[in-house]
Scaffold this active site. Structure first.
Site, PDB file in Angstrom:
ATOM      1  N   ARG A  53       1.013  -1.217   0.119  1.00 58.17           N
ATOM      2  CA  ARG A  53      -0.019  -0.078   0.020  1.00 58.17           C
ATOM      3  C   ARG A  53       0.861   1.297   0.096  1.00 58.17           C
ATOM      4  O   ARG A  53       2.097   1.115   0.074  1.00 58.17           O
ATOM      5  CB  ARG A  53      -1.138   0.133   1.018  1.00 58.17           C
ATOM      6  CG  ARG A  53      -0.671  -0.781   2.411  1.00 58.17           C
ATOM      7  CD  ARG A  53       0.426  -0.093   3.168  1.00 58.17           C
ATOM      8  NE  ARG A  53       0.274   1.369   3.578  1.00 58.17           N
ATOM      9  CZ  ARG A  53       1.048   2.145   3.703  1.00 58.17           C
ATOM     10  NH1 ARG A  53       2.351   1.659   3.888  1.00 58.17           N
ATOM     11  NH2 ARG A  53       0.778   3.400   3.888  1.00 58.17           N
ATOM     12  N   GLY A  54       0.367   2.403   0.020  1.00 55.24           N
ATOM     13  CA  GLY A  54       1.130   3.553  -0.255  1.00 55.24           C
ATOM     14  C   GLY A  54       1.301   3.936  -1.631  1.00 55.24           C
ATOM     15  O   GLY A  54       1.429   2.874  -2.553  1.00 55.24           O
ATOM     16  N   ALA A  55       0.997   5.196  -2.109  1.00 48.17           N
ATOM     17  CA  ALA A  55       0.870   5.472  -3.777  1.00 48.17           C
ATOM     18  C   ALA A  55       2.121   5.123  -4.441  1.00 48.17           C
ATOM     19  O   ALA A  55       2.162   4.281  -5.438  1.00 48.17           O
ATOM     20  CB  ALA A  55       0.639   7.010  -3.667  1.00 48.17           C
ATOM     21  N   ARG A  94      -7.332  -0.512  -6.852  1.00 45.86           N
ATOM     22  CA  ARG A  94      -7.567   0.712  -5.866  1.00 45.86           C
ATOM     23  C   ARG A  94      -7.718   1.890  -6.495  1.00 45.86           C
ATOM     24  O   ARG A  94      -6.881   2.407  -7.618  1.00 45.86           O
ATOM     25  CB  ARG A  94      -6.418   1.092  -4.808  1.00 45.86           C
ATOM     26  CG  ARG A  94      -6.438  -0.182  -3.678  1.00 45.86           C
ATOM     27  CD  ARG A  94      -5.559  -0.121  -2.929  1.00 45.86           C
ATOM     28  NE  ARG A  94      -5.911   0.882  -1.766  1.00 45.86           N
ATOM     29  CZ  ARG A  94      -5.280   1.126  -0.849  1.00 45.86           C
ATOM     30  NH1 ARG A  94      -4.043   1.458  -0.631  1.00 45.86           N
ATOM     31  NH2 ARG A  94      -6.038   2.191   0.083  1.00 45.86           N
ATOM     32  N   GLN A 207      -2.006   2.365   9.942  1.00 45.03           N
ATOM     33  CA  GLN A 207      -0.657   2.659   9.349  1.00 45.03           C
ATOM     34  C   GLN A 207       0.365   3.313  10.074  1.00 45.03           C
ATOM     35  O   GLN A 207       1.741   3.130   9.998  1.00 45.03           O
ATOM     36  CB  GLN A 207      -1.130   3.169   7.933  1.00 45.03           C
ATOM     37  CG  GLN A 207      -1.614   2.238   6.943  1.00 45.03           C
ATOM     38  CD  GLN A 207      -3.020   2.472   6.697  1.00 45.03           C
ATOM     39  OE1 GLN A 207      -3.684   2.878   7.840  1.00 45.03           O
ATOM     40  NE2 GLN A 207      -3.628   2.390   5.746  1.00 45.03           N
ATOM     41  N   ASP A 248      -1.937  10.582  -2.246  1.00 49.92           N
ATOM     42  CA  ASP A 248      -2.303   9.490  -3.008  1.00 49.92           C
ATOM     43  C   ASP A 248      -2.576  10.103  -4.551  1.00 49.92           C
ATOM     44  O   ASP A 248      -2.384   9.479  -5.456  1.00 49.92           O
ATOM     45  CB  ASP A 248      -3.310   8.901  -2.726  1.00 49.92           C
ATOM     46  CG  ASP A 248      -2.726   7.914  -1.602  1.00 49.92           C
ATOM     47  OD1 ASP A 248      -2.798   8.260  -0.326  1.00 49.92           O
ATOM     48  OD2 ASP A 248      -2.643   6.768  -1.820  1.00 49.92           O
ATOM     49  N   ASN A 258      -5.241  12.579   0.441  1.00 51.90           N
ATOM     50  CA  ASN A 258      -4.418  11.633   1.109  1.00 51.90           C
ATOM     51  C   ASN A 258      -5.387  10.968   2.337  1.00 51.90           C
ATOM     52  O   ASN A 258      -6.538  11.194   2.166  1.00 51.90           O
ATOM     53  CB  ASN A 258      -3.415  12.295   1.753  1.00 51.90           C
ATOM     54  CG  ASN A 258      -2.246  11.737   2.476  1.00 51.90           C
ATOM     55  OD1 ASN A 258      -1.828  10.583   2.025  1.00 51.90           O
ATOM     56  ND2 ASN A 258      -2.061  11.792   3.801  1.00 51.90           N
TER      57      ASN A 258
HETATM   58  O1  MRU Z   1      -4.567   3.193   2.144  1.00 51.98           O
HETATM   59  P1  MRU Z   1      -3.219   3.426   2.088  1.00 51.98           P
HETATM   60  O2  MRU Z   1      -2.391   2.985   3.256  1.00 51.98           O
HETATM   61  O3  MRU Z   1      -2.448   3.054   0.826  1.00 51.98           O
HETATM   62  O4  MRU Z   1      -2.788   5.127   2.524  1.00 51.98           O
HETATM   63  C1  MRU Z   1      -1.453   5.803   2.230  1.00 51.98           C
HETATM   64  C2  MRU Z   1      -1.504   6.913   2.173  1.00 51.98           C
HETATM   65  O5  MRU Z   1      -2.649   7.503   2.370  1.00 51.98           O
HETATM   66  C3  MRU Z   1      -0.279   7.638   2.175  1.00 51.98           C
HETATM   67  O6  MRU Z   1      -0.188   9.025   2.887  1.00 51.98           O
HETATM   68  C4  MRU Z   1       0.173   8.108   0.872  1.00 51.98           C
HETATM   69  O7  MRU Z   1      -0.092   7.062  -0.271  1.00 51.98           O
HETATM   70  C5  MRU Z   1       1.401   8.687   0.413  1.00 51.98           C
HETATM   71  S1  MRU Z   1       2.610   7.339   0.456  1.00 51.98           S
HETATM   72  C6  MRU Z   1       4.118   8.170   0.162  1.00 51.98           C
END
Ligand code: MRU
Length: 366
Positions: A53-55, A94, A207, A248, A258
């Site tokens: 996960r994470g963009a 996603r 997270q 994101d 985000n």
């Molecule tokens: O649902 P997630 O855990 O994928 O969400 C991630 C976030 O909101 C992060 O802040 C975002 O992806 C930035 S990652 C560098």
């Protein structure tokens, strides 16, 4: 405490087996487990269930997803509609992080230009690897630019601890190596600046509490985990010097999607005159959307993520709500550009305005 390798990468290619390997983030901080992804379905499941996960990371995973689809497709690797269908399926895994479509489409375009099965598979592997290396380099550059903001805050405070609040995990686990929001923090820490991080727990999947706190512990960075509603109180009492978050999807006008709750932190920061920075690589800009609140798709996830508190290391453990109470699980929100002090990107720092974004990214359409 589980030890990780440094620099921390949540995805890599196992060269011996030619297999894409990821850290299973659902198990952290209790277990450091890895998984091999062998089919498009497995990649989609890993993205949807938050193994990864994470963009930026899901962008890299999507890129490797094309490699996996090409390899697993066997003779269909020369069948363009097959690859295009797999790409569409990956992109749908996603909806909010634009990096996913970016990574998938870039790799797909590269692959379709090749005329032999081996050429296609090799090109997919290479393109995905290059995207991963570029994202690692981007995070180092973001760290360098963000360092100057933290250095200045430290100078103003005569070297006293700089307190930085962050939300969710925009760290190495969400990206490649230094992360986005954490890159300036790690770089400042390495430069000897006294930093302390307020870590929002980030309900419902925690997270912050599970992943950001784990990363910071691994590196020895001082931090304190707080429940999500604490930030405003800390800001009112002068206990936060700046907020740094990831994103994101960021529109070319400067609106930021985000993790849910980011907007409320930005409002509290504005009310208390505290700088609110968003750190991002250019792969997180959406050059086609002007208005974030109406334009950015917000993921809605399973109610059970709200209803149950995950246990160790099970995904469901304690029911929090009355058996029949419904829950709603909006995973992201949009922070309007007017609440953002600046963006920290791999090309430097800019204001959250179309003009200033264009100044740094004149080669992009916006
Ligand atoms: O649902 P997630 O855990 O994928 O969400 C991630 C976030 O909101 C992060 O802040 C975002 O992806 C930035 S990652 C560098």
């Amino acid at each position: 405490m589980i030890e990780a390798t440094h620099p921390l990468r949540p995805i890599w290619l196992d060269r011996k087996e030619d297999a894409v390997t990821v850290i299973d983030q659902r198990m952290l901080p209790h277990e450091l487990k890895t998984l091999k992804l062998l089919s498009t379905d497995e990649v989609i499941a890993a993205i949807q269930t938050m193994v990864v996960r994470g963009a930026p990371l899901i962008g890299v995973t999507g890129a490797y997803g094309i490699f996996i689809a090409a390899k697993a497709g066997k003779e269909r690797v020369m069948d363009d509609p097959y690859l295009e269908t797999e790409a569409r399926r990956l992109i749908r895994a996603r909806p909010t992080a634009v990096n996913l479509a970016w990574g998938v489409n870039r790799t797909l375009d590269a692959v379709l230009a090749e005329n032999t099965p081996k050429g296609r598979i090799d090109r997919a592997r290479r393109e995905a690897g290059e995207i991963a290396e570029e994202e690692a380099e981007n995070s180092r550059k973001i760290g360098g630019y963000g360092l100057e903001l933290i250095r200045e805050a430290s100078r103003i405070k005569n070297g006293k601890t700089v307190h930085i609040l962050t939300h969710c995990n925009a760290g190495a686990l969400a990206c490649i190596e230094l992360g986005t929001a954490t890159a300036p923090i790690y770089t400042a820490f390495e430069a000897g600046i006294d930093v302390h991080v307020w870590v929002d727990e980030t309900r419902p999947l925690n997270q912050g509490a599970r992943l950001t706190a784990w990363e910071l512990s691994q590196r020895g960075v001082a931090h304190t985990v707080i429940v999500d509603n604490t930030g405003g109180h800390l800001m009112q009492h002068g206990m936060v010097d700046m907020v740094i978050v990831g994103t994101d999807r960021t529109t070319y006008t400067g609106d930021v999607a985000n993790k849910i709750g980011t907007y409320l932190k930005a409002l509290a920061a504005k009310d208390n005159n505290i700088p609110f920075y968003v750190a991002l690589p250019s792969s997180t800009f959406d050059w086609s959307i002007a208005g974030g609140v109406k334009g950015i798709p917000i993921e809605k996830r399973d109610e059970d993520e709200v209803r149950y508190m995950p246990g160790k290391p099970k995904t469901k453990e304690n029911l929090l709500l009355p058996e029949n109470s419904p829950a709603a699980n909006y995973a992201f929100d949009v922070t309007p550009a007017r609440l953002i002090t600046a963006f920290i990107t791999e090309r430097g720092i800019c204001k959250a305005t179309n003009e200033d974004i264009k100044r740094l990214f004149p080669d992009k359409i916006c």
